[in-house]
Design a protein around this motif. Sequence first.
Motif, short mmCIF file in Angstrom:
data_model
loop_
_atom_site.label_atom_id
_atom_site.label_comp_id
_atom_site.label_asym_id
_atom_site.label_seq_id
_atom_site.Cartn_x
_atom_site.Cartn_y
_atom_site.Cartn_z
N LEU A 1 1.08 -1.31 -0.03
CA LEU A 1 0.11 -0.14 0.02
C LEU A 1 0.89 1.14 0.02
N PHE A 2 0.68 2.17 -0.92
CA PHE A 2 1.24 3.53 -1.13
C PHE A 2 0.53 4.41 -0.36
N THR A 3 1.30 5.06 0.63
CA THR A 3 0.25 6.37 1.34
C THR A 3 0.96 7.69 0.94
N LEU A 4 -0.07 8.56 0.34
CA LEU A 4 0.57 9.61 -0.37
C LEU A 4 -0.49 11.01 0.35
N VAL B 1 -1.34 -4.31 -5.19
CA VAL B 1 -0.94 -3.17 -4.86
C VAL B 1 -2.06 -2.26 -4.81
N SER B 2 -1.84 -1.22 -3.75
CA SER B 2 -3.24 -0.34 -3.61
C SER B 2 -2.58 1.01 -3.36
N VAL B 3 -3.32 2.12 -3.68
CA VAL B 3 -2.89 3.50 -3.21
C VAL B 3 -3.91 4.21 -2.37
N PHE B 4 -3.41 4.91 -1.27
CA PHE B 4 -4.09 5.63 -0.23
C PHE B 4 -3.69 7.04 -0.41
N VAL B 5 -4.73 7.86 -0.89
CA VAL B 5 -4.42 9.22 -1.10
C VAL B 5 -4.92 10.16 0.18
N ASN C 1 -5.76 13.27 0.73
CA ASN C 1 -6.90 14.39 0.37
C ASN C 1 -7.82 13.65 -0.59
N GLY C 2 -7.85 12.79 -1.16
CA GLY C 2 -8.91 11.96 -1.89
C GLY C 2 -8.50 12.09 -3.60
N GLU C 3 -7.49 12.77 -3.79
CA GLU C 3 -7.16 12.69 -5.19
C GLU C 3 -7.14 11.52 -5.68
N THR C 4 -7.12 11.20 -6.96
CA THR C 4 -6.99 9.66 -7.67
C THR C 4 -5.97 9.63 -8.29
N PRO C 5 -5.06 8.84 -8.07
CA PRO C 5 -3.85 8.53 -8.78
C PRO C 5 -4.10 7.79 -10.03
N LEU D 1 -7.78 4.23 -2.65
CA LEU D 1 -8.39 4.55 -1.72
C LEU D 1 -8.41 5.92 -1.12
N ASP D 2 -9.63 6.41 -0.79
CA ASP D 2 -9.60 7.76 -0.26
C ASP D 2 -9.28 7.94 1.32
N GLY D 3 -8.73 8.99 1.56
CA GLY D 3 -8.20 9.39 2.74
C GLY D 3 -9.29 10.31 3.51
N GLY D 4 -8.98 10.87 4.61
CA GLY D 4 -9.88 11.71 5.10
C GLY D 4 -9.96 13.17 4.96
N GLY D 5 -9.18 13.80 3.90
CA GLY D 5 -8.98 15.13 3.55
C GLY D 5 -8.02 15.88 4.20
#
Length: 356
Positions: free
Chosen positions: A4-7, A34-38, A40-44, A52-56
Amino acid sequence: MHILFTLKDFKEGGGVERVQQRLAEQFLKDGQRVSVFVMNGETPDVAGAPALDGGGNGLFGLIKSVVLLRRIIRREGVTHLISAKEQANLCTWFATLGSGCHVIYTRHTALDCSEQKTGVHSLRLLYALYLCGSGQVVAVSHGLHQALARLMPWGRQRIRYCPNAVVTDQLYAAARGPLPKGLPREYWIAVGRLIELKGFHLLLEAYAQVASNPLVPDLMIVGDGPMRESLIDQAQRLGIARRVTFTGHLGNPYPLIRHARLLILSSFYEGQPTVLIEALALGTPVLATDCPSGPRELLDNGRLGQLVRVNDVPDLARGLEQSLDLAAHSARSMAHTVNPYTSEHAAQAYYQVWNL
């Protein structure tokens, strides 16, 4: 293995985002999940990796992101995490407390960087926090790795170097794309976000000093950012507006880089400037400021490209004039130089860190 990538965010054309995307694509090619967690919710744009959307944004967004990320790790069976930028690093640290995940916290920017809000003393506290857990810290250049090790000598055994994933088959394919219409026959190019840190205002001053030379080609500045209007105004004041083209953000700048007479990096600070690696891979001569912490390392102390002093307009102007005698390299001749920055090599470096 579920990686999981966290950005914190996913800015269009961002250097950190681009190398994380290429690394994720290589892991997918290796057969990993592989998954991606952003946050601020932007989509890679990573085909095959769910976003996967974060909390802002802000403090509330950080707290919410920690809760969401913790749930995702348990629900999705995440085994390995890579985080980038400090808010994402901090979110990952809290979210993985007590978990058995293999965590890598990455640092992509020089420690003494005026653009970031976190000072060196605060960074020492943050990285001490990361190293108090079971995670590893990765720096993207040898110089940055040494700087982090000096900052926290007690943790140097868990501070590692991994190159950025820059050179891919997709890069070469993109570089063979068509050039935009209406270009000058010959040109110099500079690529990056239009912020003070990148030194484009210094580049315009230096270019104005050499533009009267009939051998000097036009200048193209590729990118967008908060300084765009002020840079356009500066070019007008310097009398070089007709010689300078501001393209804005381009989804595919690589044909322009490939055909340029010279790529120029005028930054005050860098971590590992990926645009230099891209230019070398495409056979384009480069000129860069000798800023912390990547250009000297990438250019082998000036053997592979010109180095000029940081924040020194006359020296930059001299370097520009001297570059008129440079010939383009063949991409084949530079292959051994850029091989450490291929996505395959970078992925193997991360696997090795996890296996320590």
